[in-house]
Every structure is written in structure tokens, then in C-alpha cells.
Write a protein that holds these residues in place. Sequence first.
Motif, PDB file in Angstrom:
ATOM      1  N   VAL A  22      24.848  -6.184 -23.619  1.00  0.00           N
ATOM      2  CA  VAL A  22      23.790  -5.360 -23.741  1.00  0.00           C
ATOM      3  C   VAL A  22      24.662  -3.713 -24.757  1.00  0.00           C
ATOM      4  O   VAL A  22      24.553  -2.434 -25.056  1.00  0.00           O
ATOM      5  N   PHE A  23      26.027  -3.235 -23.632  1.00  0.00           N
ATOM      6  CA  PHE A  23      27.003  -1.976 -24.508  1.00  0.00           C
ATOM      7  C   PHE A  23      26.871  -2.171 -25.625  1.00  0.00           C
ATOM      8  O   PHE A  23      26.749  -1.274 -26.870  1.00  0.00           O
ATOM      9  N   LEU A  24      26.974  -3.233 -26.815  1.00  0.00           N
ATOM     10  CA  LEU A  24      26.652  -2.970 -27.356  1.00  0.00           C
ATOM     11  C   LEU A  24      25.767  -2.708 -28.729  1.00  0.00           C
ATOM     12  O   LEU A  24      25.515  -1.874 -29.434  1.00  0.00           O
ATOM     13  N   LYS A  25      24.819  -3.118 -27.930  1.00  0.00           N
ATOM     14  CA  LYS A  25      22.966  -2.794 -28.689  1.00  0.00           C
ATOM     15  C   LYS A  25      22.634  -1.378 -27.946  1.00  0.00           C
ATOM     16  O   LYS A  25      22.566  -0.824 -29.121  1.00  0.00           O
ATOM     17  N   LEU A  26      23.367  -0.781 -26.680  1.00  0.00           N
ATOM     18  CA  LEU A  26      23.394   0.640 -26.684  1.00  0.00           C
ATOM     19  C   LEU A  26      24.563   1.707 -27.589  1.00  0.00           C
ATOM     20  O   LEU A  26      23.785   2.891 -27.955  1.00  0.00           O
ATOM     21  N   LYS A  27      24.982   1.842 -27.891  1.00  0.00           N
ATOM     22  CA  LYS A  27      26.153   1.993 -28.095  1.00  0.00           C
ATOM     23  C   LYS A  27      25.536   2.515 -30.241  1.00  0.00           C
ATOM     24  O   LYS A  27      25.715   2.993 -31.215  1.00  0.00           O
ATOM     25  N   GLN A  28      25.531   1.309 -30.723  1.00  0.00           N
ATOM     26  CA  GLN A  28      24.421   0.755 -31.683  1.00  0.00           C
ATOM     27  C   GLN A  28      23.498   1.864 -32.147  1.00  0.00           C
ATOM     28  O   GLN A  28      22.928   2.930 -32.868  1.00  0.00           O
ATOM     29  N   ALA A  29      22.501   1.707 -31.059  1.00  0.00           N
ATOM     30  CA  ALA A  29      21.442   2.666 -30.863  1.00  0.00           C
ATOM     31  C   ALA A  29      21.354   4.128 -30.977  1.00  0.00           C
ATOM     32  O   ALA A  29      21.294   4.853 -31.508  1.00  0.00           O
ATOM     33  N   SER A  30      22.754   4.637 -29.879  1.00  0.00           N
ATOM     34  CA  SER A  30      22.976   6.305 -29.978  1.00  0.00           C
ATOM     35  C   SER A  30      23.751   6.344 -31.126  1.00  0.00           C
ATOM     36  O   SER A  30      23.637   7.484 -31.286  1.00  0.00           O
ATOM     37  N   GLU A  31      24.004   5.557 -31.656  1.00  0.00           N
ATOM     38  CA  GLU A  31      24.575   6.250 -33.158  1.00  0.00           C
ATOM     39  C   GLU A  31      24.106   6.666 -34.258  1.00  0.00           C
ATOM     40  O   GLU A  31      23.705   7.095 -35.275  1.00  0.00           O
ATOM     41  N   GLN A  32      22.960   5.132 -33.757  1.00  0.00           N
ATOM     42  CA  GLN A  32      21.831   5.677 -35.189  1.00  0.00           C
ATOM     43  C   GLN A  32      20.776   6.839 -34.613  1.00  0.00           C
ATOM     44  O   GLN A  32      20.443   7.618 -35.012  1.00  0.00           O
ATOM     45  N   MET A  33      20.630   6.877 -33.499  1.00  0.00           N
ATOM     46  CA  MET A  33      20.121   8.343 -32.852  1.00  0.00           C
ATOM     47  C   MET A  33      21.279   9.877 -33.163  1.00  0.00           C
ATOM     48  O   MET A  33      20.554  10.667 -33.796  1.00  0.00           O
ATOM     49  N   MET A  34      21.974   9.379 -33.471  1.00  0.00           N
ATOM     50  CA  MET A  34      23.210  10.361 -33.421  1.00  0.00           C
ATOM     51  C   MET A  34      23.118  11.243 -35.350  1.00  0.00           C
ATOM     52  O   MET A  34      23.160  12.059 -35.782  1.00  0.00           O
ATOM     53  N   GLN A  35      22.623   9.962 -35.953  1.00  0.00           N
ATOM     54  CA  GLN A  35      22.746   9.612 -37.546  1.00  0.00           C
ATOM     55  C   GLN A  35      21.696  10.164 -37.748  1.00  0.00           C
ATOM     56  O   GLN A  35      20.776  11.730 -38.718  1.00  0.00           O
ATOM     57  N   MET A  36      20.057  10.357 -36.683  1.00  0.00           N
ATOM     58  CA  MET A  36      19.293  10.355 -37.141  1.00  0.00           C
ATOM     59  C   MET A  36      18.879  12.095 -37.108  1.00  0.00           C
ATOM     60  O   MET A  36      18.400  13.099 -37.817  1.00  0.00           O
ATOM     61  N   ALA A  37      19.274  12.809 -35.955  1.00  0.00           N
ATOM     62  CA  ALA A  37      19.455  13.950 -35.354  1.00  0.00           C
ATOM     63  C   ALA A  37      20.457  14.831 -36.283  1.00  0.00           C
ATOM     64  O   ALA A  37      20.223  15.956 -36.533  1.00  0.00           O
ATOM     65  N   PHE A  38      21.373  14.533 -37.039  1.00  0.00           N
ATOM     66  CA  PHE A  38      22.251  14.963 -37.834  1.00  0.00           C
ATOM     67  C   PHE A  38      22.462  14.181 -38.434  1.00  0.00           C
ATOM     68  O   PHE A  38      23.861  13.591 -39.172  1.00  0.00           O
ATOM     69  N   PRO A  39      21.459  14.052 -39.679  1.00  0.00           N
ATOM     70  CA  PRO A  39      21.786  13.522 -41.016  1.00  0.00           C
ATOM     71  C   PRO A  39      23.345  13.463 -42.154  1.00  0.00           C
ATOM     72  O   PRO A  39      23.572  12.421 -42.787  1.00  0.00           O
ATOM     73  N   GLY A  40      23.917  14.883 -41.959  1.00  0.00           N
ATOM     74  CA  GLY A  40      25.203  14.810 -42.504  1.00  0.00           C
ATOM     75  C   GLY A  40      26.365  14.785 -42.468  1.00  0.00           C
ATOM     76  O   GLY A  40      27.318  14.561 -43.060  1.00  0.00           O
ATOM     77  N   ALA A  41      26.577  13.916 -40.780  1.00  0.00           N
ATOM     78  CA  ALA A  41      27.272  13.782 -40.574  1.00  0.00           C
ATOM     79  C   ALA A  41      27.914  12.382 -41.116  1.00  0.00           C
ATOM     80  O   ALA A  41      27.584  11.227 -41.040  1.00  0.00           O
TER      81      ALA A  41
END
Length: 92
Positions: A22-41
Amino acid sequence: MSTWVIVSWIFVAILTGINVFVFLKLKQASEQMMQMAFPGAKNMSEAMEKMQQMTRGFNRGPQSGRGGGGQMDSQLKAAMDMLQKMQKSKKR
């Protein structure tokens, strides 16, 4: 008595495995959200840096002398209106 100890440790191992999954899935989801919010990062730390810069800009507000305070206020008002509309539609 020893069988219950073995069974309990197996149960702990299963729960630990589920927790890691569950932790790994949540980490992956948070990274995807950050990439969507800040596409240039390029990575998570760069996205966090950009987010901190944005929040520093929000904290300054219109008195910072940049002249963009009115636009920020209108964006905030539009976001609040949209949130209220979403809440009203959920209540129906």
C-alpha cells in the motif's frame, strides 16, 4: 503455545507485506500527482521546490508590490466558487 506464536508471526508478516504494498502504491500515486501538477519537474524534489515557491508567492499576497495580487484574488475566488458548486452537486 508455540503454534500460536508461529501463526501470529505469519500474520504479522502478511500485514507487513500488505503495508509495504500500500505504501508503494501511495508513493507512486503521489509522484504521478506531482508530475501532473508540475509537468516540467524532473523528480519529486524539484516538484516540491516549485510548490514551495508557489506557496511563498501566495503568502506574500497583494502587498508584495508585484501587481499580480488582484489576479491571484480572482483565481482564489474562482476556485472557491468551483469548490462550492462541486459540494452542492454532491449533496443532490
